[in-house]
Design a protein around this motif. Sequence first.
Motif, PDB file in Angstrom:
ATOM      1  N   GLU A 116       0.487  -1.509  -0.214  1.00 48.41           N
ATOM      2  CA  GLU A 116       0.144  -0.077  -0.074  1.00 48.41           C
ATOM      3  C   GLU A 116       0.978   1.322  -0.241  1.00 48.41           C
ATOM      4  O   GLU A 116       1.516   1.221   0.723  1.00 48.41           O
ATOM      5  CB  GLU A 116      -1.033   0.307   1.586  1.00 48.41           C
ATOM      6  N   PRO A 117       1.053   1.769  -1.201  1.00 48.77           N
ATOM      7  CA  PRO A 117       1.249   2.916  -1.056  1.00 48.77           C
ATOM      8  C   PRO A 117       1.204   4.165  -0.692  1.00 48.77           C
ATOM      9  O   PRO A 117      -0.748   4.087   0.456  1.00 48.77           O
ATOM     10  CB  PRO A 117       1.667   3.123  -2.638  1.00 48.77           C
ATOM     11  N   THR A 118       1.744   5.397   0.284  1.00 45.85           N
ATOM     12  CA  THR A 118       1.091   6.925   0.225  1.00 45.85           C
ATOM     13  C   THR A 118       1.546   7.546  -0.239  1.00 45.85           C
ATOM     14  O   THR A 118       3.080   7.246  -0.685  1.00 45.85           O
ATOM     15  CB  THR A 118       1.543   6.573   2.060  1.00 45.85           C
ATOM     16  N   ALA A 119       1.122   9.011   0.525  1.00 48.38           N
ATOM     17  CA  ALA A 119       1.475  10.066  -0.049  1.00 48.38           C
ATOM     18  C   ALA A 119       3.185  10.266  -0.164  1.00 48.38           C
ATOM     19  O   ALA A 119       3.910  10.856  -0.104  1.00 48.38           O
ATOM     20  CB  ALA A 119       0.963  11.385   1.006  1.00 48.38           C
ATOM     21  N   GLY A 120       3.717   8.671   1.855  1.00 51.18           N
ATOM     22  CA  GLY A 120       5.131   9.913   2.087  1.00 51.18           C
ATOM     23  C   GLY A 120       6.018   8.261   0.922  1.00 51.18           C
ATOM     24  O   GLY A 120       7.304   8.582   1.333  1.00 51.18           O
TER      25      GLY A 120
ATOM     26  N   LEU B 123       3.607  11.441   8.253  1.00 50.44           N
ATOM     27  CA  LEU B 123       4.292  11.322   7.557  1.00 50.44           C
ATOM     28  C   LEU B 123       4.292  10.761   6.114  1.00 50.44           C
ATOM     29  O   LEU B 123       5.040  10.556   5.028  1.00 50.44           O
ATOM     30  CB  LEU B 123       5.379   9.969   7.510  1.00 50.44           C
ATOM     31  N   SER B 124       2.383  10.313   6.899  1.00 49.46           N
ATOM     32  CA  SER B 124       1.553   9.617   5.923  1.00 49.46           C
ATOM     33  C   SER B 124       1.294  10.862   4.555  1.00 49.46           C
ATOM     34  O   SER B 124       0.884  10.688   3.649  1.00 49.46           O
ATOM     35  CB  SER B 124       0.881   8.929   5.747  1.00 49.46           C
ATOM     36  N   ILE B 125       0.615  12.266   4.707  1.00 50.91           N
ATOM     37  CA  ILE B 125       0.895  13.676   4.171  1.00 50.91           C
ATOM     38  C   ILE B 125       2.168  13.750   3.395  1.00 50.91           C
ATOM     39  O   ILE B 125       1.528  15.097   2.549  1.00 50.91           O
ATOM     40  CB  ILE B 125       0.106  13.881   4.808  1.00 50.91           C
TER      41      ILE B 125
ATOM     42  N   GLU C  92     -10.564  12.414  10.395  1.00 48.18           N
ATOM     43  CA  GLU C  92      -9.525  10.974   9.412  1.00 48.18           C
ATOM     44  C   GLU C  92     -10.517  11.245   7.628  1.00 48.18           C
ATOM     45  O   GLU C  92      -9.502  11.009   6.744  1.00 48.18           O
ATOM     46  CB  GLU C  92      -9.902   9.754   9.839  1.00 48.18           C
ATOM     47  N   LYS C  93     -11.577  11.635   7.482  1.00 49.60           N
ATOM     48  CA  LYS C  93     -11.859  12.033   6.571  1.00 49.60           C
ATOM     49  C   LYS C  93     -11.275  13.062   6.093  1.00 49.60           C
ATOM     50  O   LYS C  93     -10.937  12.903   4.625  1.00 49.60           O
ATOM     51  CB  LYS C  93     -13.210  12.497   6.468  1.00 49.60           C
ATOM     52  N   ARG C  94     -10.901  14.250   6.222  1.00 48.83           N
ATOM     53  CA  ARG C  94      -9.887  15.139   5.773  1.00 48.83           C
ATOM     54  C   ARG C  94      -8.776  14.958   5.472  1.00 48.83           C
ATOM     55  O   ARG C  94      -7.754  15.347   4.735  1.00 48.83           O
ATOM     56  CB  ARG C  94      -9.907  16.562   5.868  1.00 48.83           C
ATOM     57  N   VAL C  95      -7.735  13.987   6.512  1.00 49.15           N
ATOM     58  CA  VAL C  95      -6.551  13.772   5.716  1.00 49.15           C
ATOM     59  C   VAL C  95      -6.603  12.787   5.048  1.00 49.15           C
ATOM     60  O   VAL C  95      -5.329  12.144   3.999  1.00 49.15           O
ATOM     61  CB  VAL C  95      -6.455  12.903   6.824  1.00 49.15           C
ATOM     62  N   ALA C  96      -7.488  11.532   4.891  1.00 49.59           N
ATOM     63  CA  ALA C  96      -7.695  10.116   4.055  1.00 49.59           C
ATOM     64  C   ALA C  96      -7.228  10.619   2.457  1.00 49.59           C
ATOM     65  O   ALA C  96      -6.186  10.087   2.324  1.00 49.59           O
ATOM     66  CB  ALA C  96      -9.331   9.731   3.949  1.00 49.59           C
ATOM     67  N   PRO C  97      -7.737  11.959   1.945  1.00 52.80           N
ATOM     68  CA  PRO C  97      -7.356  12.238   0.857  1.00 52.80           C
ATOM     69  C   PRO C  97      -5.469  12.618   0.149  1.00 52.80           C
ATOM     70  O   PRO C  97      -5.223  12.757  -1.038  1.00 52.80           O
ATOM     71  CB  PRO C  97      -8.043  13.777   0.083  1.00 52.80           C
ATOM     72  N   LEU C  98      -5.008  13.086   1.203  1.00 55.06           N
ATOM     73  CA  LEU C  98      -2.928  13.489   1.634  1.00 55.06           C
ATOM     74  C   LEU C  98      -2.795  12.478   1.523  1.00 55.06           C
ATOM     75  O   LEU C  98      -1.356  12.331   0.671  1.00 55.06           O
ATOM     76  CB  LEU C  98      -3.424  14.225   2.615  1.00 55.06           C
ATOM     77  N   GLN C  99      -3.525  11.149   1.800  1.00 55.67           N
ATOM     78  CA  GLN C  99      -2.847  10.205   2.024  1.00 55.67           C
ATOM     79  C   GLN C  99      -2.920   9.184   1.256  1.00 55.67           C
ATOM     80  O   GLN C  99      -1.882   7.812   0.776  1.00 55.67           O
ATOM     81  CB  GLN C  99      -3.624   9.588   3.049  1.00 55.67           C
TER      82      GLN C  99
ATOM     83  N   ALA D 219      11.716   4.818   8.780  1.00 57.62           N
ATOM     84  CA  ALA D 219      10.565   4.637   7.657  1.00 57.62           C
ATOM     85  C   ALA D 219      10.670   4.248   6.229  1.00 57.62           C
ATOM     86  O   ALA D 219      10.296   3.388   5.256  1.00 57.62           O
ATOM     87  CB  ALA D 219      10.790   6.360   7.702  1.00 57.62           C
ATOM     88  N   ASN D 220      12.384   3.680   6.091  1.00 60.09           N
ATOM     89  CA  ASN D 220      12.692   3.393   4.819  1.00 60.09           C
ATOM     90  C   ASN D 220      12.582   1.609   4.707  1.00 60.09           C
ATOM     91  O   ASN D 220      12.507   1.288   3.718  1.00 60.09           O
ATOM     92  CB  ASN D 220      13.649   4.560   3.858  1.00 60.09           C
ATOM     93  N   LEU D 221      12.539   1.411   5.670  1.00 65.91           N
ATOM     94  CA  LEU D 221      12.996   0.139   5.916  1.00 65.91           C
ATOM     95  C   LEU D 221      11.493  -0.856   6.076  1.00 65.91           C
ATOM     96  O   LEU D 221      11.839  -1.684   6.652  1.00 65.91           O
ATOM     97  CB  LEU D 221      14.072  -0.215   6.903  1.00 65.91           C
ATOM     98  N   THR D 222      10.858  -0.078   6.291  1.00 65.89           N
ATOM     99  CA  THR D 222       9.380  -0.810   6.696  1.00 65.89           C
ATOM    100  C   THR D 222       8.408   0.093   5.931  1.00 65.89           C
ATOM    101  O   THR D 222       8.075   0.991   5.459  1.00 65.89           O
ATOM    102  CB  THR D 222       8.985   0.151   9.133  1.00 65.89           C
ATOM    103  N   PRO D 223       8.072  -1.152   5.385  1.00 71.39           N
ATOM    104  CA  PRO D 223       6.552  -0.589   4.973  1.00 71.39           C
ATOM    105  C   PRO D 223       5.593   0.284   5.309  1.00 71.39           C
ATOM    106  O   PRO D 223       5.333   0.731   6.426  1.00 71.39           O
ATOM    107  CB  PRO D 223       5.717  -2.244   4.870  1.00 71.39           C
ATOM    108  N   PRO D 224       5.305   1.660   4.880  1.00 72.92           N
ATOM    109  CA  PRO D 224       4.254   1.929   5.017  1.00 72.92           C
ATOM    110  C   PRO D 224       2.555   2.500   5.714  1.00 72.92           C
ATOM    111  O   PRO D 224       2.520   2.340   6.347  1.00 72.92           O
ATOM    112  CB  PRO D 224       3.952   3.087   2.924  1.00 72.92           C
ATOM    113  N   SER D 225       2.320   0.887   5.236  1.00 73.98           N
ATOM    114  CA  SER D 225       1.441   0.205   6.289  1.00 73.98           C
ATOM    115  C   SER D 225       1.186  -0.047   7.537  1.00 73.98           C
ATOM    116  O   SER D 225       0.498   0.012   8.159  1.00 73.98           O
ATOM    117  CB  SER D 225       0.306  -0.614   5.255  1.00 73.98           C
ATOM    118  N   ILE D 226       2.544  -0.153   8.030  1.00 75.65           N
ATOM    119  CA  ILE D 226       2.645  -0.552   9.238  1.00 75.65           C
ATOM    120  C   ILE D 226       3.356   1.132  10.160  1.00 75.65           C
ATOM    121  O   ILE D 226       4.498   0.388  10.797  1.00 75.65           O
ATOM    122  CB  ILE D 226       3.366  -1.846   9.729  1.00 75.65           C
ATOM    123  N   HIS D 227       3.518   2.251   9.355  1.00 72.02           N
ATOM    124  CA  HIS D 227       4.567   3.303   9.739  1.00 72.02           C
ATOM    125  C   HIS D 227       3.872   2.968  11.553  1.00 72.02           C
ATOM    126  O   HIS D 227       5.255   3.742  12.345  1.00 72.02           O
ATOM    127  CB  HIS D 227       4.677   4.209   8.647  1.00 72.02           C
ATOM    128  N   ALA D 228       3.003   3.448  11.832  1.00 74.09           N
ATOM    129  CA  ALA D 228       3.171   3.949  13.556  1.00 74.09           C
ATOM    130  C   ALA D 228       3.221   2.523  14.210  1.00 74.09           C
ATOM    131  O   ALA D 228       3.872   3.175  14.841  1.00 74.09           O
ATOM    132  CB  ALA D 228       1.400   4.084  13.627  1.00 74.09           C
TER     133      ALA D 228
END
Length: 441
Positions: free
Chosen positions: A7-11, A140-142, A203-210, A359-368
């Motif tokens: 799963e890609p993100t804006a990051g 980082l996701s946005i 969450e709704k407003r942040v989602a489009p950026l992600q 951040a570079n060495l882990t999948p974006p979907s588990i960044h938290a």
Amino acid sequence: MLMQHAEPTAGDVPATQSDVRAYAWVVFALTVGLLLSDYMSRQVLNAVFPLLKSAWDLSDARLGALSSIVALMVGVLTFPLSVLADRWGRVKSIVLMAAMWSLATLGCAISTTYGEMLVARAFVGIGEAAYGSVGIAVVLSIFPTRLRSTLTGAFMAGGAFGSVLGMAVGGAVAAHLGWRWAFGAMAVLGIVLVVFYRFIVTEKRVAPLQSSCVNARPEGIGVRMSLRALMKGLFSTKSVVCAYVGSGIHLLVPAAVWAWMPSFLNRYYGMAPGKAAMIGALFVLVTGLGMVVCGNLADRLSKHSRERKWGTAIVFCLICFVLLAIGFRMPAGPLQLVFIGVGMFFSAGASGPSGAMVANLTPPSIHASAFATLTLANNLLGLAPAAVLTGILADHMGLLGALQLVPFAPLIATLAFYIGKRNYGRDMDRVNALRERAALC
């Protein structure tokens, strides 16, 4: 093959992207604002150390425990709470956490015994436990990848700036109104910021950026994976483990100096508690500026060589060791404070590079969850033991003698970063290959 890893993100936006939406900066500002409140609530205690020591006749070890209990709770709970935040929703989790630490700080203000204060401080730590990891994951996701070290360094520097405000403002309030009002002021500020965040960031407003990348989904919503898969993603390479360890150990220095600098100035320079807190806050400010500058410098120097982030982390640690080792062995005076101040500028300089490497060495979907692991290492290896260990040593050899031992921690961190640097290129190639295969699934 887990789809979550693809799963890609804006990051993950290509480095050439320059379009960063204004709302992303609003989210960044409010998230950093809450981080300021977080550390103001945490570090206001250091400003009133001399007053509490006198009021309740406390040893340095017990004073240190009041500081370390927060970091201990953060270290123990950051991972499970961050995993829950990934699943429940990061923005909602942020609001809940901030409300908890603000109310717990209010509890500190009304404490009548050491035991009550210790419990209240523990709840401050519970509220703050996952904020750093969840907050930086949202940020980082946005934003595009090219800004990772800069944003990580700036975000983590917010902790230093919050500590500055907590010590300076708390010291000033305590000097005029008493230590209880210092805690009360921090609590009120936190509650006000929670209200603003609740209505502006959703969450709704942040989602489009992600989800600005093709086929992306908002991070932290609906992500499910087994514990085994999560552990594999978090500890998939030797270099990411080295980033966790190096980051944690190198933060022992700023944590110890932040906690005890007002007391150091009070005991060895004869400063009144209020003035000692104000001057001590300047050293925290210098640390925060160093985090921003060092993070940006790491980004600039590593544009054409990915291993240079590790090299910059190593250099920052070595400079810190040399300057502080000399500074704490000099006679009291302006020159000693200059050496300590310059050493503190570099004392947390590896924070930005460490966050970027995780951040570079882990999948974006588990960044938290990844940043929760980094926070766990930061707290258990550095922030939690720093104040209480220094206090225990101070009870036996004096505060100055204890602080003279603190600068040796970056040498251990240097070794961890060196091992990570040697494995980084190979590990990144493997991680990128896994991401490409996952993207094709």
